[in-house]
Scaffold this motif. Sequence first.
Motif: not given
Length: 287
Positions: A191-216
Amino acid sequence: MIDTAALLIWFDLNERPLPWRNKTTSAWGILISEVMSQQTPVARVAPQWQEWIERWPTPADFAKASKAEVLRAWGKLGYPRRALRLHECAQAIVKRHDGAVPSDVDELLALPGIGAYTARAVACFHFQQNVPVVDTNVRRVCGRAVTGQFLQPQPSAKELGQVAEVTTGPRCSAAFMELGALVCTAKSPKCDICPIRRTCQWQKLGCPQPSEEDLSKAKKRVQKFTGTDRQVRGLLMDVLRAADDPVEKSQLDVVWPDAAQRSRALFSLVEDGLAVQTDAGKFHLPQ
């Protein structure tokens, strides 16, 4: 809205010199590259693609090849049924379109072995049509940048519309793919070198991590290879490709210790048209 201007500037500076990105590459060359690249790293595809396009530069050239030639040339790319479907595709192009790869998405979809992604990729990257092209990388980038999902979402009907809204043409589509391959990777995005980081919704949401269920669920979708029938099939195909004459079953038996699994894999090759059993009980590639 994704900063596509920044993405295109990044792409200009970081685009990999893949051989099929040459401006002189034919529609047939693009089609081959897309079929070969399915579930296969481009680093393995590039040298194989170069050999194929030099050996069979047109669908008509390829249509004349024997199935055995095709399967030997496919080598270790994996999923060799793709090679036979590509052979059928070339024959259909010769028969239905006088040897010219069609530009229309629906006509491309009507060809054997050509799915929605490949049809749109050929229309987009060769014929320069602004149609949404969605592969694993694009799905992952848009999932994060547009909807804020870290994990790659499951394919859905609405994703074509989402991609169409954020891509502005063939080069933009290629840039999204490249971003997913090099920066917005599956497990450790840079993410530190991503050209669209400023407009990325995942970044705007604080980079939420997936749940254990989703990972599974995501882990279950990952295809294993070691110890599977697919690995055994590959070992058996290695023997058949290397042989000039039909081989005894005993020559195939040595490749894998589990007799039941080995037999299951061998006869699945026969069922798939990738191997032929003679009346004498020997095996060879289809002709």
